[in-house]
Design a protein around this motif. Structure first.
Motif, PDB file in Angstrom:
ATOM      1  N   HIS A 335       0.758  -1.269   0.010  1.00 22.58           N
ATOM      2  CA  HIS A 335       0.007   0.079  -0.135  1.00 22.58           C
ATOM      3  C   HIS A 335       1.026   1.053   0.141  1.00 22.58           C
ATOM      4  O   HIS A 335       0.335   2.417  -0.425  1.00 22.58           O
ATOM      5  N   SER A 336       2.146   1.177   0.459  1.00 27.85           N
ATOM      6  CA  SER A 336       2.989   2.360   0.565  1.00 27.85           C
ATOM      7  C   SER A 336       3.427   2.722  -0.821  1.00 27.85           C
ATOM      8  O   SER A 336       3.819   3.882  -0.835  1.00 27.85           O
ATOM      9  N   ALA A 337       3.336   1.741  -1.813  1.00 26.52           N
ATOM     10  CA  ALA A 337       3.879   2.010  -3.086  1.00 26.52           C
ATOM     11  C   ALA A 337       3.389   3.514  -3.854  1.00 26.52           C
ATOM     12  O   ALA A 337       4.032   4.086  -4.386  1.00 26.52           O
ATOM     13  N   ASP A 338       2.046   3.724  -3.505  1.00 29.02           N
ATOM     14  CA  ASP A 338       1.365   4.812  -4.376  1.00 29.02           C
ATOM     15  C   ASP A 338       1.311   6.105  -3.124  1.00 29.02           C
ATOM     16  O   ASP A 338       0.413   7.021  -3.528  1.00 29.02           O
ATOM     17  N   LEU A 339       1.929   6.176  -1.982  1.00 24.20           N
ATOM     18  CA  LEU A 339       1.647   6.915  -1.163  1.00 24.20           C
ATOM     19  C   LEU A 339       2.621   8.335  -1.167  1.00 24.20           C
ATOM     20  O   LEU A 339       2.419   9.133  -0.550  1.00 24.20           O
ATOM     21  N   ARG A 377      11.545   0.576  -5.171  1.00 23.92           N
ATOM     22  CA  ARG A 377      11.515   1.421  -6.545  1.00 23.92           C
ATOM     23  C   ARG A 377      10.642   2.797  -6.046  1.00 23.92           C
ATOM     24  O   ARG A 377      10.845   3.838  -6.352  1.00 23.92           O
ATOM     25  N   ALA A 378       9.255   2.383  -5.647  1.00 29.57           N
ATOM     26  CA  ALA A 378       8.435   3.239  -5.131  1.00 29.57           C
ATOM     27  C   ALA A 378       8.949   4.206  -4.060  1.00 29.57           C
ATOM     28  O   ALA A 378       9.042   5.629  -3.915  1.00 29.57           O
ATOM     29  N   HIS A 384      13.658  10.780  -5.128  1.00 33.64           N
ATOM     30  CA  HIS A 384      13.750  11.307  -6.566  1.00 33.64           C
ATOM     31  C   HIS A 384      12.544  12.517  -6.707  1.00 33.64           C
ATOM     32  O   HIS A 384      13.207  13.499  -7.256  1.00 33.64           O
ATOM     33  N   ARG A 385      11.559  12.509  -5.986  1.00 38.93           N
ATOM     34  CA  ARG A 385      10.552  13.699  -6.199  1.00 38.93           C
ATOM     35  C   ARG A 385      11.197  14.657  -5.364  1.00 38.93           C
ATOM     36  O   ARG A 385      10.702  15.957  -5.601  1.00 38.93           O
ATOM     37  N   ARG A 386      11.951  14.652  -4.409  1.00 40.42           N
ATOM     38  CA  ARG A 386      12.792  15.733  -3.642  1.00 40.42           C
ATOM     39  C   ARG A 386      13.918  15.958  -4.008  1.00 40.42           C
ATOM     40  O   ARG A 386      14.788  16.723  -3.163  1.00 40.42           O
ATOM     41  N   HIS A 463      15.354   7.710 -13.425  1.00 37.60           N
ATOM     42  CA  HIS A 463      15.262   8.278 -12.377  1.00 37.60           C
ATOM     43  C   HIS A 463      16.765   8.152 -11.363  1.00 37.60           C
ATOM     44  O   HIS A 463      17.262   8.966 -11.023  1.00 37.60           O
ATOM     45  N   GLY A 464      17.126   6.889 -11.429  1.00 34.73           N
ATOM     46  CA  GLY A 464      18.273   6.603 -10.682  1.00 34.73           C
ATOM     47  C   GLY A 464      19.486   7.207 -11.094  1.00 34.73           C
ATOM     48  O   GLY A 464      20.444   7.838 -10.319  1.00 34.73           O
ATOM     49  N   ALA A 465      19.861   7.264 -12.479  1.00 37.27           N
ATOM     50  CA  ALA A 465      21.191   7.969 -12.956  1.00 37.27           C
ATOM     51  C   ALA A 465      21.130   9.475 -12.613  1.00 37.27           C
ATOM     52  O   ALA A 465      22.203   9.940 -12.176  1.00 37.27           O
TER      53      ALA A 465
END
Length: 800
Positions: A335-339, A377-378, A384-386, A463-465
């Motif tokens: 459930h955390s994956a979309d939070l 990944r999530a 990455h969003r920050r 994202h990662g690179a």
């Protein structure tokens, strides 16, 4: 805690002791990764022995407080309304209070297999009426907004009117942690209450600064067996709470059951029109309790199939391992994956560290990578969003690249406190922990390890690179060429140790050339260059253009990876430059004087001294290198830097710091067990058991009650999974080099590597690796120089 070999899935507590309740309430938390609720009794109010707490992942609020004559802001994970609230009274007697009745029995059980908390008690009141009470609670693992509280009252020798009060109580504050109690603590404001149906109530509130709306809806019913019973219902409400009073007749030997179903929704949730509408919609329909329980149990069964770990012959060890995995999965689940959330250091179990995200994912991700890599990944996407906020922080500090915060919350700004309270001296002191820039190196490590385990090129490309390159830019800029050393140096930081905030006489200026930081910076630069080279040409060109990354900068990175300064003293790696010049501490004298010296820095400050004067560590620092990097990684790196290590350097370094560490962090036992596993297996096992006991017996004396230590819980599992098994995932193959302690019997563990679902079995005699059927490609397995190809549906065996 008690247990028998045949009930290793049960965490049992016998008897009732108010002094033990705070610890039990943390360890008996039930949750599903979206929300979690502490194990406080449903009738409890904050204060004294109990602290009701419910926390939804990512729901933070920021408040200003006056501290040490200054106004400071702190963002906190918000304690939400107490949804399990149910109490009862007989006739016109007092509402039930466990602390005012004569208890005849008290048992509490957390079912680890199903995440169901049960409390059973018998008591005699002042009129000699004997009553049996059974309470059961769960937070649903499949329907993540859904919670359930059941209270069963059985009169033994009386009859009369039984009156329940089922409430949604918004009179909550963040007051769990005593040392925060001078800070502002009221985060919620009421929006409205209503009773949309005779058996249903709705409470709406919102956070008072972040303006996150939230709603709770509750349906309450009284039944005997499976049949509803006649009851009078009365609605009671106030701006911040709403309740139903339900009254029915009770007779001896006939249980009366209250069933309370609750939905919890916030404005951060996806695909809703409003929290209130969604909370009420979640209660709609004719869901039978038995079906809800079956769905909940099935969801947990599927998780346990992935996270299966068995230590044969050690039921107590396995029970604690299961408890640790349970709390990990109650904090971080599918459930955390979309939070858009990170890994809170103290779980969703309390208010220590204000619910912030530190570097504990360093210990959590190895568990997820090999079972639920999509979840890793999530959680990396949270970082990455920050990334833009980390870039802005670097610019404000006068650097380029990305400088991630030591403590993170909602938006990625630095949430480390400006002052902290020393409970021993009562003084508020400047907090310099924001100098722990090594958090960015941990994030880089996590990105690279995820890529190594999964081979997820899409994540690396998109994202990662970018994260690796921006973290590398920061460290490449922070490193300066020092003419005295003719090497690159990094000044003014704090290492993982946390004790040393500066040099004697300059207490808050940070330290120079922390060995862990300098070596991991070299690794981060190397990972960034490797990731850059691995990108497809088009994506590499676009990313380079977007970041304005030129060949000159990359050439400097390469130079740094050959010329970074690493300090040494007395034949060991120095924790930082100048460490060898510090005074030795009389450890025995302090142990004799204080007993518990885990938080040595508080003791010394209260004495008017400072830990900065001494060779003393709170937790592993330089030794973290031997935890995160294998010998195959570390030795060539050090040789390339011009510091070839002789065979005795690593054991000498381990022994040096082992004698000078207070283990003031629960992570310390995990790291020490890891680094001792090869040469001192018995001592490693001792530290392993210490890590297992960190929370279950609260070895730090009160900290677990404020929230579990999620990193230590995950790290203790990883000691079984990767350390003692010697499991590595590098170069596209699975490698095993077991140093399995015979005292632990046989390990059986389920893993996922690339597309293979694996069953690993290790004991002192042999290793077996089996794969489930499928159409995926074979994987190469290496064990102590022996190589085998593992095909789907096959098993490979290696004698030891």
């Amino acid at each position: 805690m008690t247990g028998r070999p045949d009930d290793e899935w049960l965490l049992r507590y016998e008897g009732y002791d108010p002094a033990d309740e705070p610890l039990r309430e943390a360890l008996c938390t039930v949750g599903n990764g979206y929300l979690a609720t502490r194990g406080a009794p449903p009738e409890a109010r904050p204060g004294g022995a109990h602290y009701p707490g419910t926390y939804v992942a990512g729901v933070y609020n920021r408040l200003a407080s006056r501290v040490a004559g200054r106004t400071v802001e702190n963002e906190c994970l918000v304690n939400l309304p107490h949804w399990p609230a149910v109490t009862f009274r007989i006739d016109d007697g007092p509402w039930f209070d466990i602390d005012t009745v004569h208890l005849l029995e008290h048992h509490q059980t957390l079912d680890l297999r199903r995440a169901v908390l049960t409390r059973h008690l018998r008591y005699r009141d002042d009129r000699n009426r004997v009553t049996t009470v059974t309470q059961r609670r769960l937070v649903h693992m499949r329907h993540h907004h859904l919670c359930f509280q059941e209270v069963v009252i059985t009169p033994e020798n009386w009859s009369g009117r039984l009156r329940f009060r089922s409430e949604l109580d918004g009179r909550v504050r963040n007051t769990l942690v005593e040392r925060y109690r001078d800070l502002a603590d009221t985060h919620l404001e009421p929006v409205g209450t209503s009773g949309p149906a005779p058996d249903c109530v709705l409470l709406e509130m919102r956070t008072n600064r972040s303006a996150i709306p939230l709603a709770m809806a509750a349906r309450t019913a009284l039944v005997q067996g499976s049949e509803p019973i006649p009851a009078t219902i009365r609605l009671r409400s106030a701006p911040d709470r709403i309740a139903l009073d339900l009254t029915a007749e009770a007779t001896p030997g006939r249980p009366v059951t209250l069933e309370k179903t609750v939905t919890v929704v916030t404005g951060r949730d996806h695909a809703i029109s409003s929290p209130a509408d969604e909370a009420l919609r979640g209660l709609a329909g004719d869901r039978h309790l038995d079906d809800l329980l079956a769905d909940h149990e099935q969801a947990w069964r599927h998780l346990w199939e992935r996270f299966r770990i068995t230590v044969e012959g050690h039921p107590d060890t396995r029970r604690i391992v299961l408890l640790h995995l349970l709390h990990l999965l109650q904090t971080i689940s599918p459930h955390s994956a979309d939070l858009d959330v990170g890994v809170p250091a103290r779980g969703l179990h309390g208010e220590a560290y204000r619910g912030h995200v530190f570097w504990d994912e360093l210990l959590v991700f190895p568990i997820l990578n090999l079972r639920l890599p999509d979840l890793t990944r999530a959680l990396l996407r949270y970082r990455h969003r920050r990334l833009d906020e980390a870039r802005a922080a670097a610019r404000r500090a006068g650097h380029i690249g990305a400088m991630y915060p030591w403590q993170s919350g909602s938006d990625g700004r630095e949430e480390s406190q400006q002052f902290h309270l020393n409970p021993r001296s009562g003084r508020w002191l400047p907090d310099t922990s924001a100098r722990q820039h090594h958090i960015g190196l941990a994030i880089a490590h996590n990105v690279w390890q995820y890529h190594q385990v999964t081979g997820d090129r899409e994540f690396l490309i998109h994202h990662g690179a970018e994260m690796l390159l921006e973290i590398a830019r920061f460290w490449g800029d922070l490193a300066v060429l020092d003419p005295d050393h003719d090497r690159y140096v990094i000044r003014g930081v704090m290492g993982p140790d946390e004790f040393h905030t500066g040099y004697p006489g300059a207490e808050s200026g940070g330290i120079d050339n922390n060995a862990y930081t300098n070596v991991m910076a070299v690794r981060a630069l190397s990972w960034a260059m490797e990731a850059y080279a691995a990108l497809p040409a088009r994506e590499r060109g676009e990313l380079s253009e977007r970041l304005r990354l030129d060949p000159t900068e990359r050439a400097r990175w390469k130079d740094i990876t050959h010329r970074m300064f690493i300090p040494f003293h007395e034949g060991v790696i120095s924790q930082f430059e100048g460490y060898g010049e510090l005074a030795e501490l009389d450890w025995e004298a302090y142990r004799s004087r204080y007993g518990d010296i885990h938080r040595l820095e508080r003791i010394l400050e209260a004495e008017g001294d400072t830990v900065n004067r001494y060779r003393a560590s709170k937790q592993a620092d330089a030794l973290m290198l031997f935890h995160l990097l294998t010998a195959d990684e570390l030795l060539p790196l050090m040789a390339r830097l011009g510091y070839p290590l002789d065979p005795d350097t690593i054991p000498r370094t381990i022994d040096h710091y082992l004698a000078r560490t207070s283990h003031g962090s629960t992570l310390s036992a995990v790291v020490h067990a890891w680094v001792l596993a090869r040469a001192h297996r018995e001592r490693a096992v001792d530290f392993f058991f210490r890590a297992l006991e960190s929370d279950i017996v609260d070895i730090q004396g009160g900290t677990t009650a404020e929230g579990v230590h999620l990193g230590a819980m995950a790290g203790s599992v990883d000691l079984l999974q990767r350390c003692f098994s010697g499991l590595e995932t590098r170069g596209g193959h699975l490698a095993l080099n077991p140093f399995w302690p015979e005292a632990l019997g046989t390990l059986e563990i389920n893993l996922r590597y690339r597309e293979h679902f694996l069953r690993l079995r290790i004991n002192g005699d042999r290793v077996e690796v089996g794969s489930t059927d499928g159409s995926h490609q074979p994987v190469r397995v290496i064990c102590r120089g022996q190589t085998a190809e593992l095909r789907p549906g096959a098993t490979v065996r290696f004698p030891l």
